[in-house]
Motif scaffolding. Structure first.
Motif, short mmCIF file in Angstrom:
data_model
loop_
_atom_site.label_atom_id
_atom_site.label_comp_id
_atom_site.label_asym_id
_atom_site.label_seq_id
_atom_site.Cartn_x
_atom_site.Cartn_y
_atom_site.Cartn_z
N GLN A 1 -13.73 -0.27 13.15
CA GLN A 1 -14.96 -1.05 13.35
C GLN A 1 -15.28 -1.88 12.09
O GLN A 1 -15.22 -1.37 10.98
CB GLN A 1 -16.13 -0.09 13.65
CG GLN A 1 -17.48 -0.78 13.80
CD GLN A 1 -17.58 -1.60 15.07
OE1 GLN A 1 -17.21 -1.15 16.15
NE2 GLN A 1 -18.08 -2.82 14.93
N LYS B 1 -13.69 8.49 13.62
CA LYS B 1 -15.07 8.95 13.74
C LYS B 1 -15.11 10.48 13.63
O LYS B 1 -14.26 11.16 14.24
CB LYS B 1 -15.61 8.52 15.11
CG LYS B 1 -17.03 8.96 15.41
CD LYS B 1 -17.40 8.51 16.84
CE LYS B 1 -18.79 9.01 17.22
NZ LYS B 1 -19.86 8.27 16.56
N ALA C 1 -19.69 8.46 11.15
CA ALA C 1 -19.70 8.39 12.62
C ALA C 1 -19.17 7.06 13.14
O ALA C 1 -19.02 6.88 14.34
CB ALA C 1 -21.10 8.64 13.15
N THR C 2 -18.92 6.12 12.24
CA THR C 2 -18.39 4.82 12.68
C THR C 2 -16.97 5.00 13.24
O THR C 2 -16.18 5.79 12.70
CB THR C 2 -18.34 3.84 11.47
OG1 THR C 2 -19.65 3.74 10.93
CG2 THR C 2 -17.84 2.48 11.87
N ALA C 3 -16.70 4.28 14.30
CA ALA C 3 -15.36 4.40 14.91
C ALA C 3 -14.31 3.73 14.02
O ALA C 3 -14.60 2.75 13.33
CB ALA C 3 -15.38 3.73 16.28
N GLU D 1 -23.70 4.89 14.82
CA GLU D 1 -22.39 4.62 14.22
C GLU D 1 -22.43 3.65 13.05
O GLU D 1 -21.45 2.98 12.76
CB GLU D 1 -21.42 4.11 15.29
CG GLU D 1 -21.26 5.07 16.46
CD GLU D 1 -20.07 4.76 17.33
OE1 GLU D 1 -19.96 3.61 17.77
OE2 GLU D 1 -19.24 5.66 17.56
N TYR E 1 -25.74 8.83 21.48
CA TYR E 1 -25.34 7.47 21.08
C TYR E 1 -26.48 6.50 21.38
O TYR E 1 -26.90 6.33 22.53
CB TYR E 1 -24.08 7.06 21.83
CG TYR E 1 -23.60 5.66 21.52
CD1 TYR E 1 -23.42 5.23 20.21
CD2 TYR E 1 -23.31 4.75 22.54
CE1 TYR E 1 -22.97 3.95 19.92
CE2 TYR E 1 -22.85 3.47 22.27
CZ TYR E 1 -22.69 3.08 20.94
OH TYR E 1 -22.25 1.80 20.67
N ASP F 1 -26.99 8.76 16.96
CA ASP F 1 -25.74 8.25 16.44
C ASP F 1 -25.59 6.77 16.79
O ASP F 1 -25.21 6.42 17.90
CB ASP F 1 -24.59 9.08 17.05
CG ASP F 1 -23.23 8.65 16.56
OD1 ASP F 1 -23.16 7.76 15.70
OD2 ASP F 1 -22.23 9.21 17.05
N ASP G 1 -27.02 9.06 12.06
CA ASP G 1 -25.69 9.55 11.72
C ASP G 1 -25.45 9.56 10.22
O ASP G 1 -24.72 10.42 9.71
CB ASP G 1 -24.61 8.74 12.45
CG ASP G 1 -24.79 7.25 12.33
OD1 ASP G 1 -25.83 6.75 12.79
OD2 ASP G 1 -23.91 6.57 11.78
N GLU H 1 -20.58 1.29 6.85
CA GLU H 1 -19.94 2.26 7.75
C GLU H 1 -20.43 3.66 7.40
O GLU H 1 -20.73 3.97 6.24
CB GLU H 1 -18.42 2.20 7.60
CG GLU H 1 -17.93 2.62 6.22
CD GLU H 1 -16.41 2.63 6.13
OE1 GLU H 1 -15.82 1.59 6.45
OE2 GLU H 1 -15.84 3.65 5.72
#
Lengths: 189, 289
Positions: free
Chosen positions: B179, B192, B174-176, B162, B240, B160, B133, B171
């Motif tokens: 997080q 994200k 793609a990191t939520a 993340e 993922y 991904d 990602d 980070e």
């Protein structure tokens, strides 16, 4: 470790920076001297027959049966090893190097110097090795070992080898085997 | 010539390592197969990563094996990868791979694909981008989207996880949101990036968001994406593959995490363009899928 090279980005001194270039057609190279092919063949045979742990490194162009010439050369290289009393270590590449492979035994173009060091090889023939691998390997070996390297090349040769013969096809290998047998008999080994 | 380049000269069989002989005898090159290569090949096929150097239980390692098993023509496929954990595995696979500079993978792949089409007009050559990602959604986002805009015939697969995992846990795009990672202690500040949606709006004919929890589903998506890319245009898979190390799971918990996310943030997303849909129907009729 080798001195810093003349180009200042490679740690290895390259033969071309010292004025050594590949031999012209029909000729061969012994260290820095352009000589007749037969003279070079005799010297190569002598080095292989008298140096400790002489080894032939066959490369992908002869290890795989991709053409009739490759098949014919394979038979001749086997005969050559017998005449020269030489060991053989395949320089195969194009295949994965699984971790279980012992890279210091099975030569890898990235560190042929290790293979040569570890096996105390004092004379080596590179044959059927692709140009780009041979170029890198021979530079490292030349800079970091006392091994007498020999390039039997199907194209225009390698200036970083101690001895270079060029345009080596199956018929030339037959000629070399004949000369090697004569030298072997002269030396009585 | 083709597969002759993989046949060991009989004279040299005695000096070749057993690993190389096994590869010649047991690899599943497509022309040697009487049935399509697939997930079932995994347990006993030499070139599908017999060993790897990633963490124990890494979902990315599993996902890569699924991808490799699903390639329609492995000997005519070039994988372009970018810096990341997966790049540690490429020296161990018997496929043509090109390691690009971080983020450049889609630009490099575009060039390779165009040259292959010019150099081998009669042979179907597949170019597959495989990157994380960070390389896809952050640093290489421009190159990735531009390749979609240009309608390059390549498949892009984003593993991904993340996070920038192999550099310690920064980070990524793609990191939520929210997080927390070792090097993102305050928590991610924005949402994200839905890369699969960007792929759709940027011209991909096939865009899927999924986890690597179901091997057959991954393999099917890979095969469909590659076939569409070969004939129609760019395709994208967002898979993922959580970094169990960075999110604090043990080696046997990766699969559970992916299954949980199947129902949540990675609930299935699939876009197929009308022309790709038509093409897939044809492929099914011909038994290619």
């Amino acid at each position: 470790m080798a001195n810093q090279g003349p180009a200042y980005y490679s740690p290895y001194p390259a033969a071309t920076y010292e004025g050594v270039i590949t031999p012209p057609e029909g000729k061969a190279l012994l260290l820095e001297d352009v000589v007749d092919e037969e003279t070079a063949m005799r010297e190569i045979a002598k080095q292989m027959l008298t140096k400790e742990n002489a080894t032939i490194f066959p490369g992908p162009q002869v290890l795989y049966a991709w053409s009739d010439e490759a098949k014919r050369k394979a038979t001749l290289i086997k005969e050559m090893a017998e005449v020269l009393n030489a060991n053989m270590i395949p320089m195969y590449d194009y295949r994965p190097k699984y971790p279980k492979i012992d890279a210091e035994v099975e030569i890898n173009p990235n560190h042929p110097n290790l293979t040569i060091w570890e096996n105390k090889i004092k004379a080596a023939i590179f044959i059927g090795v692709h140009c780009h691998y041979a170029n890198v390997a021979l530079k490292i070996v030349r800079a970091e070992t006392d091994c007498y390297t020999i390039a039997m090349c199907a194209l225009s040769g390698h200036e970083d080898a101690m001895a270079t013969i060029r345009d080596q096809h199956a018929s030339d290998l037959e000629k070399f085997i004949k000369i090697a047998k004569e030298v072997k008999s002269e030396l009585g080994v | 010539m083709a597969l002759d380049i993989y046949k060991i000269n009989p004279e040299f069989r005695d000096i070749m390592p057993q690993e190389i002989i096994d590869l010649e005898e047991k690899a599943t090159w497509s022309v040697k197969m009487d049935k399509p290569r697939g997930i079932k090949e995994l347990p006993d096929t030499k070139e599908l990563l017999e060993e790897h150097s990633l963490c124990a239980g890494c979902p990315e390692a599993a996902a890569l094996r699924y991808v490799l098993s699903a390639l329609p023509k492995p000997e005519d496929t070039i994988i372009v990868n970018s810096t990341g954990c997966t790049s540690l595995m490429f020296p161990h696979i018997a496929l043509h791979t090109v390691h690009s500079l971080f983020g450049n993978q889609n630009a490099v792949a575009s060039g390779i694909k165009r040259v292959l089409d010019w150099r081998f007009p009669d042979i179907e050559k597949d170019v597959v981008v495989l990157a994380g990602d960070g390389a896809t959604v952050d640093i290489g986002l421009d190159y990735t989207l531009q390749s979609f805009f240009r309608q390059e015939n390549i498949t892009t697969i984003c593993f991904d996880n993340e996070v920038y995992a192999n550099t310690g846990g920064q980070e990524s795009g793609a990191t939520a949101k929210g997080q927390v990672f070792k090097m993102a202690p305050m928590g991610k500040k924005f949402d994200k990036v839905p890369m699969w949606e960007l792929a759709t709006t940027s011209g991909c004919h096939y865009s899927v968001n999924m986890t690597a929890s179901a091997p057959k589903a991954v393999a099917r998506a890979v095969r469909e994406a590659i076939l569409i890319a070969r004939e129609i245009g760019p395709t994208f898979l967002n898979i993922y593959t959580p970094c169990i190390l960075e999110i604090g799971l043990s080696a046997n918990e990766g699969l559970g995490e992916m299954k949980d996310q199947d129902k949540d943030r990675f609930a299935s997303y699939k876009h197929v363009s009308p022309e790709a849909e038509e093409f897939l129907k044809k492929c099914k009729e011909e038994g290619r899928i």
